[in-house]
Scaffold this motif. Structure first.
Motif, PDB file in Angstrom:
ATOM      1  N   SER A 224       5.748  -0.737   6.622  1.00 40.23           N
ATOM      2  CA  SER A 224       5.155   0.131   7.636  1.00 40.23           C
ATOM      3  C   SER A 224       6.115   1.225   8.091  1.00 40.23           C
ATOM      4  N   THR A 225       7.401   0.983   7.937  1.00 46.05           N
ATOM      5  CA  THR A 225       8.392   1.976   8.391  1.00 46.05           C
ATOM      6  C   THR A 225       8.646   3.050   7.341  1.00 46.05           C
TER       7      THR A 225
ATOM      8  N   THR B 209       0.902   4.086   0.504  1.00 45.93           N
ATOM      9  CA  THR B 209       0.145   3.871  -0.721  1.00 45.93           C
ATOM     10  C   THR B 209      -0.187   2.384  -0.839  1.00 45.93           C
ATOM     11  N   LYS B 210      -0.760   2.010  -1.957  1.00 42.64           N
ATOM     12  CA  LYS B 210      -1.089   0.600  -2.150  1.00 42.64           C
ATOM     13  C   LYS B 210       0.157  -0.272  -2.152  1.00 42.64           C
ATOM     14  N   ASP B 211       1.317   0.337  -2.509  1.00 39.68           N
ATOM     15  CA  ASP B 211       2.563  -0.433  -2.477  1.00 39.68           C
ATOM     16  C   ASP B 211       2.975  -0.770  -1.046  1.00 39.68           C
ATOM     17  N   ASN B 212       2.476   0.012  -0.068  1.00 35.67           N
ATOM     18  CA  ASN B 212       2.787  -0.250   1.333  1.00 35.67           C
ATOM     19  C   ASN B 212       1.737  -1.134   2.004  1.00 35.67           C
ATOM     20  N   ASP B 213       0.644  -1.433   1.335  1.00 32.32           N
ATOM     21  CA  ASP B 213      -0.487  -2.163   1.940  1.00 32.32           C
ATOM     22  C   ASP B 213      -0.228  -3.670   1.880  1.00 32.32           C
TER      23      ASP B 213
ATOM     24  N   PHE C 100       2.203 -10.345  -0.682  1.00 31.80           N
ATOM     25  CA  PHE C 100       3.417 -10.869  -1.325  1.00 31.80           C
ATOM     26  C   PHE C 100       4.175  -9.805  -2.151  1.00 31.80           C
ATOM     27  N   ASN C 101       3.575  -8.632  -2.283  1.00 36.15           N
ATOM     28  CA  ASN C 101       4.216  -7.604  -3.111  1.00 36.15           C
ATOM     29  C   ASN C 101       4.413  -6.275  -2.397  1.00 36.15           C
ATOM     30  N   CYS C 102       3.919  -6.164  -1.197  1.00 34.73           N
ATOM     31  CA  CYS C 102       4.050  -4.884  -0.501  1.00 34.73           C
ATOM     32  C   CYS C 102       5.524  -4.595  -0.208  1.00 34.73           C
ATOM     33  N   THR C 103       5.865  -3.325  -0.249  1.00 32.18           N
ATOM     34  CA  THR C 103       7.254  -2.917  -0.032  1.00 32.18           C
ATOM     35  C   THR C 103       7.298  -1.589   0.696  1.00 32.18           C
ATOM     36  N   GLY C 104       8.410  -1.370   1.353  1.00 36.17           N
ATOM     37  CA  GLY C 104       8.682  -0.041   1.865  1.00 36.17           C
ATOM     38  C   GLY C 104       9.351   0.791   0.764  1.00 36.17           C
ATOM     39  N   HIS C 105       9.590   2.027   1.080  1.00 35.73           N
ATOM     40  CA  HIS C 105      10.145   2.928   0.071  1.00 35.73           C
ATOM     41  C   HIS C 105      11.642   3.156   0.305  1.00 35.73           C
TER      42      HIS C 105
END
Length: 911
Positions: free
Chosen positions: A273-274, A332-336, A342-347
């Motif tokens: 989220s950050t 994006t979906k990577d942040n969702d 179990f796979n979401c990540t920040g950038h």
């Protein structure tokens, strides 16, 4: 090695993904001057260029302002202290010297090629090296960009102010090429002339980070590079967030805060989220803007995000472009984390895998749920993309996690603002951790498991001293040279130390100016720093440098004395020649054979001319002429003497054996002529094939010049490329003297009228002594001054002339004069004999009177009949004279004569 080539290919592939920095023009990696002007215009011409840049810039025919530093940084910034132009290099065009852009190196040092890299710290260090070498030490220096300088340039003195980033951060191939071909300039020129593909070549890599330790070790083992030396700066790669992000959440300043929640899912949500993901201009216009950016787009805070749609593919890939696209961060979906708990990540933004970055391994093993989304296989971004992302985050005040290094101008650009870099604390590095780091091949692997590396290697990156790499052939080539001409480049580059404070100062001046950011401004920053820190630069100059030349001071009294002595010798030769001519009918001259005496005198004349030429100013003409005169002079002096003595020996040796001998003077002349022709052919071949020419000889003195360097004294002397010619010349002269010695010894028992053995022995003895002295002077000439050697040689040649005249000619001319006086006395005596006699004479018989008168006459007249008896043969040899070509030449005939006297009376008939 195969591993190195494989890595180089991978690096090249990823480097092609680099996005150019903003405001570059010609191509992705070549920035050209942006300040345009109007040639010959009073307002927008030269004066405008001076206003925008500085004094020394002018408006070129292409309509751009020229580089004011093309003549040298120090020459331009400190003109009162540095009046000398910088040294020309192989990148300068043919008219650079005529335009007075540069000057040729006095010492003809080998050119040094410094490798350009793709970050500013290394690039500025290259420029500092170029200033020290080209402006303080007279060493030609160029910057290798990986492409021909006609296509891309990073040379500090480039007239077009090119600012080129290398395609590779570490061009190992360039170092290996320089190892195989030490002369990079000549190597690349040959390839160009042969139509071959360009191949990078560099002697120096200015900055290597610890991520290259494996390749450094390999290059050391292969003998390609010398042991590394520090650059003077401390480098570190760190995780960073801007101050405004840190103020929003202080937990983000440490890996402990990022992972403090016991629940992994909460940590994931915090990071996802950050740290949203940056979006390209194309993505924003297609996915966010409702009209594809055909109208300016403003966000909720009223900030302009996109002024217009991208105009080409280059702009489509940008994350930020001033006044056109100011960036956008989106989840994006990577942040969702709802869809992917179990796979979401920040950038996280980090560089390409070639760089010494271990973010993938650190994030994974420390439990920090962030991931990069760049075009690199490991998710990294190019340098230009990284800068754009951070500028977009600053403009939109979006939180960003950013892996960056120090020293770097980007850090200085945001210093003192709310976007200033703040480091994120990670576990402290240890030796075990550093040894467990992922290698370059591992970081760039297409296998994500291999990219993770070992857990033990997930600590923070250690601060370390960046290293300079110097190719071994560069050192060998330097120290193989003569000490007087040894280049100071290797020692100077080892000495140069640029610390972080210095680089940060230059970076700040660069970004502060903001006139021509990617062309002139960085040069202005570096040159200004160099001028302000000239004392520091001078400390990098090796001891005894910069050196200067000084012409050898000639001992003019000695030189002129030698020439005057030679002239006097020539006058004496002329006087003796005249005296010989007037006495040519005299017995002593006739016995010596006047023609051969004239040859000898011509030889002495040649030696006199050679004695004048030796101390004269050195040129190819004088070098050739003096060898001809001296060698022909010795030939004409000694060869006729040898031929004559050999003929006399032949006559009298035949007489002792009671044999008739006839001497043909033409054959004697031919013998002399043949030797002269052979020597002339030798001299002609020498002159054509390898002529003695004016060559310099240098000596490093202990004298100090005004800059504190040693003075190299230069002298000029005559020298051929091969020493064989001089060796043959001296051997020939020595052989002539040996032959004359042998003949003089054989001539010792010949009648005195013909016998020159004693005088010839003295002449030869003196010749040998003088020849040995000349050889000693030449042999030890390296430890003597060249003009002293030539002066001594001139005196020795003059001494040779004087001793020959004194020993051989003066006694003969004196004897000729004495005989003339005796002839007058003999005439008186002869008259008294014919007119009358004493009372005792009257008592003698007529026969006895005739014999007595003949005896008296014989005592005064050596031209009387004089016999040599040969009792064994029953006859005697009667010496008579005959006339040959107008000269009275001694001739010996053997005539048989019966003995008319009885053994008691011993009477003989006189013929």
């Amino acid at each position: 090695s195969a591993a190195r080539k494989k890595t180089a290919n991978v690096i090249l592939f990823y480097s092609l993904l680099l996005v150019p920095k903003e405001n570059t023009s010609i191509n992705s990696f070549f920035a050209s001057a942006l300040i345009t002007c109007t040639p010959n215009d009073p307002e927008s011409g030269d004066s405008y260029c001076v206003k925008m840049y500085r004094e020394g810039s002018y408006c070129t025919g292409k309509g751009i302002c020229s580089n004011p530093f093309r003549t040298g940084c120090l020459h331009n910034v400190l003109p009162d202290n540095f009046t000398k132009l910088r040294t020309c290099n192989s990148y300068d065009d043919a008219n650079a010297i005529e335009r007075e852009d540069c000057a040729i190196s006095q010492f003809d040092y080998d050119e040094v090629r410094i490798l350009n890299q793709n970050w500013e710290g290394a690039m500025f260090s290259s420029w500092i090296m170029q200033i020290v070498l080209s402006e303080l030490l007279d060493v030609p220096t160029t910057i290798e960009t990986g492409r021909p300088n006609t296509e891309a340039s990073m040379d500090l003195y480039d007239p077009g102010l090119g600012f080129t980033f290398n395609l590779k951060g570490y061009d190992w191939d360039a170092l290996y090429t320089a190892f195989e071909h030490p002369g990079c300039d000549s190597f690349q020129a040959d390839r160009k002339n042969n139509g071959e593909e360009y191949r990078s070549c560099a002697h120096v890599l200015p900055e290597a980070w610890n991520g290259q330790n494996e390749y450094i070790a390999n290059a050391l083992q292969e003998g390609v590079i010398e042991p590394t030396t520090g650059t003077g700066g401390v480098s570190k790669m760190s995780w960073n967030v801007p101050i405004f992000t840190a103020r929003r959440n202080m937990k983000l300043l440490s890996y402990l805060g990022m992972t403090e929640n016991k629940s992994s899912s909460e940590n994931r949500r915090l990071m996802a989220s950050t740290f949203l993901r940056p979006q390209t201009w194309k993505y924003f216009c297609e996915k966010v803007s409702l009209d594809n950016c055909t109208t300016p787009y403003y966000n909720d805070e009223g900030l302009l995000i996109a002024a217009h749609p991208p105009s080409d593919q280059l702009e489509e890939a940008k994350y930020f472009l001033t006044d056109s696209y100011h960036g956008h961060f989106a989840a994006t979906k990577d942040n969702d984390c709802d869809a992917n708990p179990f796979n979401c990540t920040g950038h996280i933004a980090y560089g390409i895998c070639e760089w010494s970055i271990f973010a993938v391994s650190q994030a994974h093993y420390l439990g920090i749920h962030v991931k990069g989304n760049g075009p690199d296989p490991a998710g990294g971004y190019s340098y230009g993309q990284m800068v754009e992302i951070y500028k977009a985050a600053n403009y939109t005040k979006s939180d960003v996690l950013f892996v960056w290094w120090t020293p770097d101008p980007t850090v200085q650009e945001f210093l003192g603002t709310d976007a200033e870099f703040v480091s994120v604390h990670l576990p402290s590095p240890t030796e075990e951790c550093m040894e467990a780091r992922t290698t370059l091949d591992g970081r760039c692997s297409v296998d994500p498991i291999i990219r993770l590396g070992k857990e033990e290697g997930s600590c923070d990156t250690e601060a370390h001293s960046a290293q300079k790499l110097l190719v071994t052939s560069f050192k060998k080539r330097t120290f193989d040279a003569d000490e007087a001409f040894r280049s100071p480049a290797y020692d100077a580059i080892e000495n140069i130390k640029i610390n972080d404070i210095h680089l940060d100062y230059m970076f700040r001046r660069w970004y502060k100016r903001n006139t021509d950011k990617w062309n002139y401004d960085p040069r202005e920053a570096v040159c200004t720093w160099a001028a302000e820190n000239i004392d520091s630069l001078l400390r990098y100059v090796p001891e005894s440098h910069p050196r200067s030349f000084r012409m050898e001071e000639q001992n003019k009294p000695a030189m002129y004395g030698a020439m005057v002595t030679a002239v006097i010798c020539i006058i004496l030769v002329g006087a003796v020649s005249i005296s010989t001519f007037f006495n040519r009918k005299k017995k002593v001259i006739v016995y010596a054979h006047p023609t051969f005496l004239y040859m000898l005198l011509v030889g002495l004349l040649f030696l006199g001319i050679g004695a004048i030429l030796f101390p004269a100013n050195v040129s190819q003409g004088t070098c050739i002429a003096k060898e001809w005169f001296v060698l022909l002079g010795y030939s004409l002096e000694l060869v006729p003497l040898i031929v004559k003595v050999a003929a006399i020996n032949k006559i009298f040796q035949s007489a002792t054996k009671c044999k008739r001998v006839s001497i043909d003077t033409k054959k004697m002349y031919m013998a002399v002529g043949s030797v002269i022709v052979v020597i002339s052919i030798f001299l002609l071949i020498w002159t054509v094939v390898d002529p003695p020419d004016r060559q310099s000889n240098t000596k490093l003195t202990d004298d100090i010049n005004e800059d504190g360097g040693q003075i190299v004294e230069i002298e000029y002397l005559c020298r051929s490329d091969s020493t064989a010619w001089f060796t043959i010349s001296y051997v020939y002269q020595f052989v002539l003297l040996i032959a004359a010695t042998v003949l003089a010894f054989q001539n010792r028992n010949v009648r005195q009228e013909f016998n020159d053995s004693s005088r010839l022995a003295f002449i030869i003895y003196a010749h040998i002594i003088l020849l040995l002295l000349r050889m000693v002077v030449v042999y030890f000439g390296s430890s003597l001054k060249a003009n002293l050697v030539t002066t001594i040689t001139s005196y020795l040649l003059s001494a040779d002339i004087i001793q020959t005249l004194a020993i051989y000619f003066v006694p003969k001319l004196h004897a000729a004069r004495t005989v003339s006086d005796q002839e007058s006395e003999r005439s008186t005596i002869s008259t008294s004999v014919s007119m009358g006699a004493s009372s005792e004479d009257l008592k003698l018989s007529s026969v006895e009177k005739i014999r007595l008168n003949a005896a008296r006459k014989s005592s005064m007249d050596d031209w009387s009949l004089n016999d040599m008896n040969c009792p064994k043969c029953g006859y005697r040899s009667i010496r008579q004279t005959c006339n040959v070509d107008g000269d009275d030449i001694p001739k010996v005939e053997q005539k048989k004569e019966e003995l008319t006297t009885t053994p008691n009376t011993q009477d003989r008939s006189d013929e």
